[in-house]
Write an enzyme that holds these catalytic residues in place. Structure first.
Site, short mmCIF file in Angstrom:
data_model
loop_
_atom_site.label_atom_id
_atom_site.label_comp_id
_atom_site.label_asym_id
_atom_site.label_seq_id
_atom_site.Cartn_x
_atom_site.Cartn_y
_atom_site.Cartn_z
CD GLU A 59 -1.52 -2.45 1.53
OE1 GLU A 59 -2.21 -3.44 1.24
OE2 GLU A 59 -0.40 -2.56 2.11
NE ARG A 268 3.00 -9.56 0.14
CZ ARG A 268 2.68 -8.58 -0.69
NH1 ARG A 268 3.31 -8.44 -1.83
NH2 ARG A 268 1.71 -7.75 -0.40
CG MET A 308 12.61 -5.27 2.99
SD MET A 308 11.14 -6.26 2.71
CE MET A 308 9.87 -5.01 2.88
N GLY A 309 12.00 -3.50 -1.17
CA GLY A 309 11.87 -2.37 -2.08
C GLY A 309 12.54 -2.55 -3.43
CD GLU A 310 17.38 -4.24 -4.14
OE1 GLU A 310 18.30 -3.45 -4.47
OE2 GLU A 310 17.58 -5.43 -3.83
CG ASN A 334 -0.77 -5.40 -8.57
OD1 ASN A 334 -1.22 -5.77 -9.63
ND2 ASN A 334 -0.70 -4.12 -8.24
CG LEU A 336 -1.35 -4.28 -12.34
CD1 LEU A 336 -2.10 -3.07 -11.82
CD2 LEU A 336 -1.70 -4.54 -13.80
CD GLU A 337 5.47 -3.85 -7.92
OE1 GLU A 337 5.92 -4.96 -7.56
OE2 GLU A 337 5.56 -2.83 -7.24
#
Length: 418
Positions: A59, A268, A308-310, A334, A336-337
């Site tokens: 989010e 995850r 994280m964040g990659e 998702n 979409l990425e």
């Protein structure tokens, strides 16, 4: 009656919630001295124009371009961003520290919410997706603080659950001032649950409005050449407990046809990084780790992306994506990425949280679903053997992403009514 039962259940389960939030786990950021924020006791700031709640990492990432656009339009806006998890807090710090003030979201207890609202005095509450807490809604309604849901979705399964408790849930849904639904079927379900049709706007999903991927793709090309050379690469993204074993089974089948192929494995949740590493050791799988900046040797089969964040960067290093949460009844994650990076996708049968996106990608050939591990391996092998077909499927998925963009601007326009 039901309201009183809910308050009692909150008190009963509070110790379990605190245990989950505060008990240290390897790889998971700690709350530390900020724990009073969960009780509405955080450090005071200037009165807040907008309280924006995001649950966790996904989010926060989705909200990032939204917040950036909002601050461009209204630079003076004082935004308080809350997250439930520490991993979400870490993402907020990395991505948005110059644009918002971060606090942990208060527990859904009357004293905690009362203290929180008194301390920060927010003029509005906007909630990303569908994180609904009854006491939040009741107290905001009592204080004339309008509450809006942004990028809201409501699966058929969740709708049925709420309908079973309609005497309790309908008055809560009726308190919402605005619901920006991702799709028409989401809007219809919110209407069934008690949201007035006049308060519903279908905006599409802001998750389609991803940042420009060209810079990330350029980084990914360099990283892939450095780490993996010319090896065929596929990624298993956002895997959950119970999926990793099946992903490794699929990997073994793929390597029978493509012995030089490599799997990027992305659990995850960060607290599972060490668990997955232990699983790989137990199964005698040779692997390298992102967190240790390991060089990838030719005999290594897996690259464990324990960072994280990659995610977008890791997608950019791959040819095909498996999207997790779908071989176990989580509801999927998702697509979409992966699609935005031009990857064809496979997944298990459980993707009910993203049914509309799933149907669009399946219809153009960019996504294939199966509960059968052997079938998933067969599709992987076909695409790895025929890169042109994989590229065509990935391009079709990218077209779907581009055709659905614009939800961010539609959402900002609708929110001006508040």
């Amino acid at each position: 009656m039901l309201g009183g039962l809910y308050q009692l259940l909150l008190l009963i389960f509070l110790p379990f919630a605190m245990y989950k939030l505060y008990w240290p786990k390897r790889g998971k950021p700690a709350v530390g001295k900020r724990w009073p924020e969960h009780f509405g006791l955080g450090k005071k700031i200037a009165p807040v124009d907008l309280w924006l709640h995001t649950v966790s990492v996904g989010e926060v990432i989705a909200a990032t371009p939204f917040i950036q656009q909002l601050k461009q339009q209204q630079p003076q806006l004082n935004i308080l961003l809350t997250t439930t998890t520490t991993t979400g807090a870490k993402q907020a710090q990395q991505r948005l520290s110059e644009l918002v003030t971060h606090r942990y979201a208060p527990f859904d207890l009357w004293p905690c919410i009362t203290l929180f609202l008194a301390k920060y005095q927010p003029k509005q509450l906007w909630i990303m997706e569908t994180e609904l807490w009854p006491n939040w809604l009741s107290l905001c309604h009592a204080k004339n603080i309008p509450v809006a849901l942004i990028n809201a979705r409501m699966s058929q399964r969740s709708c049925r659950r709420y309908q079973k408790l309609s005497a309790f849930s309908r008055p809560l849904f009726a308190k919402l001032k605005l619901v920006l639904a991702q799709h028409q079927d989401d809007a219809q379900r919110f209407n069934q649950l008690g949201v007035d049709a006049a308060k519903l706007v279908v905006t599409g999903s802001i998750k389609y409005d991803l940042p420009d991927c060209q810079h990330i793709q350029a980084q990914a090309i360099q990283l892939r050449a450095l780490l993996f050379g010319q090896r065929p690469v596929w990624i298993a993204a956002s895997t959950h407990k119970g999926e990793d074993e099946r992903v490794l089974e699929i990997m073994q089948q793929v390597q029978q046809q493509h012995p030089t192929s490599l799997l990027i494995l992305v659990p995850r949740h960060p607290e599972r990084f060490e668990q997955v590493a232990e699983l790989l050791n137990q199964q005698q799988v040779k692997f390298a780790r992102r967190s240790k900046h390991n060089h990838v040797e030719p005999q290594q089969q897996v690259y464990l992306a324990d960072s994280m964040g990659e995610m977008m960067l890791m997608y950019g290093c791959a040819d095909i994506a498996f999207v997790g949460g779908s071989l176990v009844p989580i509801g999927g994650h998702n697509y979409l990425e992966a699609a935005a990076m031009g990857l064809p996708c496979i997944a298990g049968e459980f993707d009910f949280n993203f049914s509309d996106i799933s149907q669009q990608l399946q219809s153009c050939g960019a996504l294939k679903l199966s509960a059968d591990s052997s079938q998933l391996a067969t599709w992987l092998n076909q695409w790895l053997s025929q890169p042109q077909l994989a590229a065509e499927a990935g391009a079709a998925g990218l077209t779907v992403v581009k055709q659905n963009q614009g939800a961010l601007q539609r959402s900002l326009k609708a929110l001006k009514t508040l």
